[in-house]
Design a protein around this motif. Structure first.
Motif, mmCIF file in Angstrom:
data_model
loop_
_atom_site.group_PDB
_atom_site.id
_atom_site.type_symbol
_atom_site.label_atom_id
_atom_site.label_comp_id
_atom_site.label_asym_id
_atom_site.label_seq_id
_atom_site.Cartn_x
_atom_site.Cartn_y
_atom_site.Cartn_z
ATOM 1 N N ASN A 36 15.510 -15.259 10.093
ATOM 2 C CA ASN A 36 14.889 -14.463 9.051
ATOM 3 C C ASN A 36 15.991 -14.017 8.101
ATOM 4 O OD1 ASN A 36 13.673 -11.368 8.356
ATOM 5 N ND2 ASN A 36 12.232 -13.064 8.331
ATOM 6 N N ALA A 37 15.719 -14.035 6.813
ATOM 7 C CA ALA A 37 16.751 -13.640 5.849
ATOM 8 C C ALA A 37 16.446 -12.312 5.157
ATOM 9 C CB ALA A 37 16.936 -14.732 4.790
ATOM 10 N N PHE A 38 15.172 -11.944 5.100
ATOM 11 C CA PHE A 38 14.805 -10.758 4.317
ATOM 12 C C PHE A 38 14.231 -9.604 5.116
ATOM 13 C CE2 PHE A 38 14.848 -13.776 0.784
ATOM 14 C CZ PHE A 38 15.563 -13.041 -0.132
ATOM 15 N N GLY A 39 13.575 -9.904 6.245
ATOM 16 C CA GLY A 39 12.832 -8.840 6.906
ATOM 17 C C GLY A 39 11.542 -8.573 6.154
ATOM 18 N N GLY A 40 10.912 -7.425 6.448
ATOM 19 C CA GLY A 40 9.608 -7.120 5.864
ATOM 20 C C GLY A 40 9.738 -6.361 4.558
ATOM 21 N N PHE A 41 10.062 -7.079 3.490
ATOM 22 C CA PHE A 41 10.332 -6.427 2.198
ATOM 23 C C PHE A 41 9.104 -5.722 1.624
ATOM 24 C CE2 PHE A 41 14.607 -7.741 1.096
ATOM 25 C CZ PHE A 41 14.921 -6.888 0.061
ATOM 26 N N GLU A 42 7.986 -6.446 1.563
ATOM 27 C CA GLU A 42 6.803 -5.888 0.901
ATOM 28 C C GLU A 42 6.303 -4.641 1.643
ATOM 29 O OE1 GLU A 42 3.301 -8.325 -0.984
ATOM 30 O OE2 GLU A 42 2.812 -7.879 1.086
ATOM 31 N N PHE A 43 6.264 -4.740 2.981
ATOM 32 C CA PHE A 43 5.849 -3.608 3.821
ATOM 33 C C PHE A 43 6.765 -2.414 3.556
ATOM 34 C CE2 PHE A 43 5.363 -1.012 7.536
ATOM 35 C CZ PHE A 43 4.127 -1.315 8.092
ATOM 36 N N THR A 44 8.066 -2.679 3.541
ATOM 37 C CA THR A 44 9.048 -1.609 3.363
ATOM 38 C C THR A 44 8.949 -0.998 1.969
ATOM 39 O OG1 THR A 44 10.509 -2.610 4.973
ATOM 40 C CG2 THR A 44 11.518 -1.101 3.399
ATOM 41 N N HIS A 45 8.731 -1.851 0.993
ATOM 42 C CA HIS A 45 8.563 -1.353 -0.370
ATOM 43 C C HIS A 45 7.413 -0.328 -0.420
ATOM 44 C CE1 HIS A 45 8.070 -2.493 -4.912
ATOM 45 N NE2 HIS A 45 8.151 -1.210 -4.712
ATOM 46 N N ARG A 46 6.296 -0.682 0.244
ATOM 47 C CA ARG A 46 5.129 0.203 0.255
ATOM 48 C C ARG A 46 5.460 1.532 0.947
ATOM 49 N NH1 ARG A 46 1.727 -3.498 2.394
ATOM 50 N NH2 ARG A 46 1.904 -2.620 4.468
ATOM 51 N N GLU A 47 6.185 1.456 2.063
ATOM 52 C CA GLU A 47 6.512 2.691 2.782
ATOM 53 C C GLU A 47 7.529 3.534 2.024
ATOM 54 O OE1 GLU A 47 4.607 3.608 5.225
ATOM 55 O OE2 GLU A 47 3.596 1.679 4.984
ATOM 56 N N LEU A 48 8.475 2.873 1.342
ATOM 57 C CA LEU A 48 9.443 3.640 0.542
ATOM 58 C C LEU A 48 8.741 4.356 -0.611
ATOM 59 C CD1 LEU A 48 12.542 1.265 0.374
ATOM 60 C CD2 LEU A 48 12.352 3.443 1.577
ATOM 61 N N ARG A 49 7.754 3.676 -1.181
ATOM 62 C CA ARG A 49 7.004 4.313 -2.267
ATOM 63 C C ARG A 49 6.309 5.575 -1.740
ATOM 64 N NH1 ARG A 49 2.909 0.492 -3.908
ATOM 65 N NH2 ARG A 49 4.509 -0.699 -4.988
ATOM 66 N N LYS A 50 5.741 5.483 -0.520
ATOM 67 C CA LYS A 50 5.106 6.675 0.076
ATOM 68 C C LYS A 50 6.136 7.758 0.341
ATOM 69 C CE LYS A 50 2.002 4.115 2.991
ATOM 70 N NZ LYS A 50 1.629 4.041 4.409
ATOM 71 N N SER A 81 7.014 9.320 -3.089
ATOM 72 C CA SER A 81 5.933 9.931 -3.868
ATOM 73 C C SER A 81 5.146 10.973 -3.076
ATOM 74 C CB SER A 81 4.994 8.848 -4.405
ATOM 75 O OG SER A 81 4.376 8.170 -3.337
ATOM 76 N N LYS A 82 5.074 10.817 -1.730
ATOM 77 C CA LYS A 82 4.241 11.732 -0.935
ATOM 78 C C LYS A 82 5.017 12.510 0.109
ATOM 79 C CE LYS A 82 0.015 8.944 -1.244
ATOM 80 N NZ LYS A 82 -0.877 8.096 -0.432
ATOM 81 N N GLY A 83 6.138 11.968 0.559
ATOM 82 C CA GLY A 83 6.920 12.674 1.560
ATOM 83 C C GLY A 83 7.029 11.898 2.858
ATOM 84 N N PRO A 84 8.034 12.260 3.665
ATOM 85 C CA PRO A 84 8.352 11.479 4.868
ATOM 86 C C PRO A 84 7.211 11.417 5.877
ATOM 87 C CG PRO A 84 9.650 13.506 4.762
ATOM 88 C CD PRO A 84 8.983 13.353 3.443
ATOM 89 N N GLU A 85 6.344 12.452 5.922
ATOM 90 C CA GLU A 85 5.275 12.424 6.919
ATOM 91 C C GLU A 85 4.241 11.361 6.615
ATOM 92 O OE1 GLU A 85 5.959 14.822 4.849
ATOM 93 O OE2 GLU A 85 4.150 15.542 3.850
ATOM 94 N N HIS A 86 4.321 10.738 5.450
ATOM 95 C CA HIS A 86 3.367 9.692 5.096
ATOM 96 C C HIS A 86 3.856 8.280 5.422
ATOM 97 C CE1 HIS A 86 0.290 12.054 2.917
ATOM 98 N NE2 HIS A 86 1.295 12.918 2.824
ATOM 99 N N VAL A 87 5.105 8.183 5.890
ATOM 100 C CA VAL A 87 5.661 6.855 6.178
ATOM 101 C C VAL A 87 5.140 6.362 7.525
ATOM 102 C CG1 VAL A 87 7.783 5.558 6.588
ATOM 103 C CG2 VAL A 87 7.716 7.333 4.813
ATOM 104 N N SER A 88 4.661 5.126 7.544
ATOM 105 C CA SER A 88 4.103 4.562 8.770
ATOM 106 C C SER A 88 5.169 4.447 9.850
ATOM 107 C CB SER A 88 3.530 3.170 8.492
ATOM 108 O OG SER A 88 3.307 2.488 9.700
ATOM 109 N N VAL A 89 4.774 4.779 11.073
ATOM 110 C CA VAL A 89 5.683 4.634 12.205
ATOM 111 C C VAL A 89 6.064 3.162 12.393
ATOM 112 C CG1 VAL A 89 3.820 4.406 13.901
ATOM 113 C CG2 VAL A 89 6.019 5.314 14.622
ATOM 114 N N TYR A 90 5.202 2.268 11.930
ATOM 115 C CA TYR A 90 5.477 0.825 12.102
ATOM 116 C C TYR A 90 6.608 0.324 11.211
ATOM 117 C CZ TYR A 90 1.222 0.919 14.811
ATOM 118 O OH TYR A 90 0.287 1.208 15.758
#
Lengths: 401, 86
Positions: A105-119, A122-131
């Motif tokens: 694997n060269a990138f990992g889960g970029f799109e997933f991570t992008h979504r969680e970083l946006r949360k 914009s919303k705070g750490p308690e909104h970041v998925s445990v996954y």
């Protein structure tokens, strides 16, 4: 000596979902490259990519896995499922510690991570998925495949940009030699979200126009997503199991690392080729085709052409790059080329390299262009180079009697 | 006094954050089945607890969270926290 053979293939490619779709597109010269649809690419210098457009996650991935997987992991899980079905392997009928998973694997889960970083912002750490804890991670595909199929043998994840997929298959062979009966291997990548795209563009080699490897007008590469997963088994074990098909054997493998930029020593691709051929016990004349790394950058294309003519002689072996139809898939690129090499052996045909109008005369390579070339293929050499100096070479051979 | 968390609230949270099969998977008597039997691992439990904290303001320490092995136990623990918060 044990023989590691490939008994199952699973493909997720921009120009074909499933092995036979991909292979037909490859022989027909149908590409999977177009304007990016996943997000609006208008603000970016490059706007084209090889997207997998016909993959419906809910069709292939269980609902429990959807909230915890990036698109790249969904591709990997589906491709692994298909490879196991193709090999007629029922994991539950095997000993769990006798099955391993080795992916790249060269990138990992970029799109997933992008979504969680946006949360996060914009919303705070308690909104970041445990996954997010593992969905981003280079080893996630190995882990998820291992969990899904109960494969508890020694497992690994290898990271070497575009070279890593071949390293994974090489390591799968080593794992077979260490006594494991079955290894699920290969590589899959995807980073087609705005952040992933920015990261890819920062590498400096993405073309804003087209991917024309070995062409006089080569202007960089078009990135793609997807890859391939293979089932590799020890030959005698596969035969005992009564497998339907053996696509071919992994007979040689080597990896080398380039000297530092500015060094007077030569690039190490040639040495990787020579070591892989020696490992396979082959002379250059026995190789029927080379699936090139095909960087699409004139300096790198020349470097590869020079390595090939040094080993095989000027225009001494047919060379092809079906990846011109898919874009470069990073860790998925090498395994997808290995699939193409195995099918070249099966169908006695070398696919053509698309998008090439004129090859500079000083490259001195016999690039297969226009139409596929029908000929017997007994031994294929597959090459991959990863940015920052990684080289990998693998030899795929028809199974003798 | 804050509103108690209902079984349906929990059902919706499970459905949203850890995935459920189409209509009906969690409709029946799920309260006393173990999370393990329902297919939820420790991370799924953490994700569920994070939503409970976000939406209902209840904080369940990890060690206590991992001692709740059924939806009923989790609901009881969460509602004790609601009651204590008054």
């Amino acid at each position: 000596m044990t023989t590691a053979v490939v008994t199952g293939l699973g493909v997720v490619a921009p120009n074909g979902l499933g092995t036979e779709d991909f292979w037909k597109a490859t022989l027909d010269g149908r590409d999977g490259i177009g304007q990016i649809t996943r997000f609006d690419p208008a603000p970016y210098a490059a706007k084209r990519a090889g997207e997998v457009l016909d993959f419906d996650s809910s069709e292939h991935i269980s609902v429990r896995l959807l909230p915890q997987t990036d698109i790249s992991t969904r591709f990997a899980l589906a491709a692994a499922d298909w490879a196991l079905v193709d090999a007629e392997v029922k994991p539950s009928a095997h000993i769990d510690y006798d099955m391993s998973v080795v992916t790249s694997n060269a990138f990992g889960g970029f799109e997933f991570t992008h979504r969680e970083l946006r949360k996060l912002w914009s919303k705070g750490p308690e909104h970041v998925s445990v996954y997010e804890s593992f969905a981003w991670f280079y080893a996630v595909n190995t882990g998820q495949i291992s969990i899904r199929h109960g494969m508890r043998g020694p497992s690994k994840a290898l990271v070497a940009e575009q070279a890593g997929g071949l390293d994974a298959i090489g390591h799968a062979r080593r794992t077979i030699r260490q006594g494991v009966g079955l290894v699920v291997t290969g590589g899959v990548d995807s980073a087609l979200d705005p952040w992933g795209w920015a990261a890819q563009l920062s590498g400096g080699r993405v073309s804003a126009t087209a991917y024309q490897p070995f062409d006089v007008n080569a202007s960089g590469y078009i990135p793609g997503e997807g890859g391939a997963i293979l089932v590799v088994e020890e030959l005698a074990a596969a035969r005992r199991r009564g497998t339907g098909q053996v696509y071919g054997a992994i007979t040689g493998y080597a990896s080398t690392f380039d000297p530092a930029p500015g060094s007077s020593r030569p690039p190490a691709l040639r040495r990787a080729i020579e070591l892989a051929l020696a490992d396979a016990g082959l002379t250059p004349t026995q190789v029927d085709v080379v699936f090139a790394d095909a960087a699409g950058d004139s300096a790198l294309d020349l470097q590869e052409a020079e390595a090939l003519s040094a080993v095989f002689g000027p225009s001494g072996v047919p060379v092809t790059a079906p990846k011109a139809l898919t874009g470069r898939l990073y860790s998925g690129g090498g395994p997808l080329d290995v699939v193409a090499a195995l099918l070249s052996i099966r169908d006695s045909v070398i696919p053509a390299t698309a998008n090439v109008d004129e090859v500079p005369a000083d490259y001195r390579i016999d690039l297969v262009r226009g139409e596929p070339r029908y000929q017997t293929v007994s031994h294929a050499l597959v090459l991959a180079r990863g940015k920052w100096g990684f080289n990998a070479a693998i030899v795929i051979s028809a199974l003798g009697d | 006094m804050r509103k108690a968390i209902t079984t349906d609230d929990l059902r919706h949270i499970l459905a949203r954050c850890v995935g459920i099969e189409e209509d009906g998977e969690l409709e029946g008597e799920i309260l006393d089945q173990t999370f393990e039997a329902l297919g939820y691992d420790s991370l799924a439990l953490m994700e569920t607890a994070a939503v409970l904290q976000r939406e209902f303001g209840v904080v369940i320490p990890d060690d206590e969270l991992f001692n709740t092995d059924t939806p009923r136990a989790l609901l009881d623990r969460a509602n004790r926290a609601v009651a204590n918060a008054g």
